[in-house]
Design a protein around this motif. Structure first.
Motif, short mmCIF file in Angstrom:
data_model
loop_
_atom_site.label_atom_id
_atom_site.label_comp_id
_atom_site.label_asym_id
_atom_site.label_seq_id
_atom_site.Cartn_x
_atom_site.Cartn_y
_atom_site.Cartn_z
N ARG A 1 -15.09 7.99 3.55
CA ARG A 1 -14.63 9.29 3.02
C ARG A 1 -13.56 9.90 3.92
NH1 ARG A 1 -12.87 12.11 -0.86
NH2 ARG A 1 -13.55 14.25 -0.91
N LEU A 2 -13.72 9.81 5.24
CA LEU A 2 -12.71 10.34 6.15
C LEU A 2 -11.38 9.61 5.99
CD1 LEU A 2 -14.84 10.93 9.37
CD2 LEU A 2 -13.76 12.67 7.94
N ASN A 3 -11.43 8.30 5.80
CA ASN A 3 -10.19 7.54 5.56
C ASN A 3 -9.52 7.99 4.27
OD1 ASN A 3 -10.33 6.01 7.91
ND2 ASN A 3 -11.50 4.38 6.93
N GLU A 4 -10.31 8.23 3.22
CA GLU A 4 -9.74 8.72 1.96
C GLU A 4 -9.07 10.08 2.16
OE1 GLU A 4 -13.21 8.77 -0.50
OE2 GLU A 4 -13.06 6.63 -0.99
N LEU A 5 -9.74 10.96 2.88
CA LEU A 5 -9.19 12.29 3.13
C LEU A 5 -7.91 12.23 3.95
CD1 LEU A 5 -12.51 14.21 3.82
CD2 LEU A 5 -11.00 14.52 1.85
N LYS B 1 -5.76 9.70 4.00
CA LYS B 1 -4.71 9.20 3.12
C LYS B 1 -4.20 10.31 2.21
CE LYS B 1 -6.25 4.43 2.99
NZ LYS B 1 -6.87 3.37 2.17
N PHE B 2 -5.12 11.09 1.65
CA PHE B 2 -4.73 12.21 0.80
C PHE B 2 -3.87 13.20 1.56
CE2 PHE B 2 -5.53 16.51 -0.80
CZ PHE B 2 -5.06 16.38 -2.09
N GLU B 3 -4.29 13.52 2.78
CA GLU B 3 -3.54 14.47 3.61
C GLU B 3 -2.14 13.93 3.91
OE1 GLU B 3 -5.11 15.70 7.49
OE2 GLU B 3 -5.78 17.47 6.38
N ASP B 4 -2.04 12.64 4.22
CA ASP B 4 -0.73 12.03 4.49
C ASP B 4 0.18 12.14 3.28
OD1 ASP B 4 -1.51 11.34 7.05
OD2 ASP B 4 -1.89 9.22 6.57
N LEU B 5 -0.35 11.82 2.10
CA LEU B 5 0.43 11.93 0.87
C LEU B 5 0.87 13.37 0.62
CD1 LEU B 5 -1.50 9.56 -1.53
CD2 LEU B 5 0.79 9.22 -0.63
N LYS B 6 -0.05 14.28 0.83
CA LYS B 6 0.25 15.68 0.61
C LYS B 6 1.34 16.15 1.58
CE LYS B 6 -2.50 18.96 2.03
NZ LYS B 6 -3.64 19.84 2.24
N ASN B 7 1.26 15.73 2.82
CA ASN B 7 2.26 16.13 3.81
C ASN B 7 3.64 15.53 3.52
OD1 ASN B 7 0.43 17.71 5.20
ND2 ASN B 7 -0.12 16.08 6.63
N ARG B 8 3.65 14.37 2.87
CA ARG B 8 4.92 13.74 2.50
C ARG B 8 5.37 14.17 1.11
NH1 ARG B 8 4.20 7.60 3.02
NH2 ARG B 8 2.01 8.04 2.69
N SER B 9 4.61 15.05 0.48
CA SER B 9 4.90 15.58 -0.86
C SER B 9 5.09 14.48 -1.88
CB SER B 9 6.14 16.46 -0.83
OG SER B 9 5.94 17.56 0.02
N GLU B 10 4.24 13.45 -1.82
CA GLU B 10 4.32 12.35 -2.77
C GLU B 10 3.24 12.42 -3.81
OE1 GLU B 10 4.58 8.56 -0.87
OE2 GLU B 10 6.15 9.22 0.50
N LEU B 11 2.61 13.55 -3.98
CA LEU B 11 1.56 13.67 -5.00
C LEU B 11 2.16 13.93 -6.35
CD1 LEU B 11 -1.25 15.72 -3.26
CD2 LEU B 11 -1.24 13.33 -3.86
#
Length: 67
Positions: A51-55, A57-67
């Motif tokens: 779960r921490l790895n998923e979070l 990854k989500f945070e990285d995507l969010k910070n790169r604005s790739e969502l």
């Protein structure tokens, strides 16, 4: 019902380990007893790590604005 606590321990060799304590419904504890060969600590640790790895990854995507 949910209870957790956290403590930190440094073992010989400088390995840092954390101890988590959780409380779960009695029914879950009874089900766990049906499978005594399962390393439940490892199951919980693996689930937390996944779960921490998923979070992360989500945070990285969010910070790169790739969502």
């Amino acid at each position: 019902m949910y209870t957790d606590s956290y403590s930190h321990t440094e073992l010989n060799g400088g390995i840092n380990m954390a101890t988590f304590t959780i409380s779960a419904p009695k029914e879950l504890a009874e089900l766990r007893k049906r499978f005594p060969g399962v390393n439940w600590n490892e199951v919980m640790k693996s689930g937390i790590i996944k779960r921490l790895n998923e979070l992360n990854k989500f945070e990285d995507l969010k910070n790169r604005s790739e969502l």
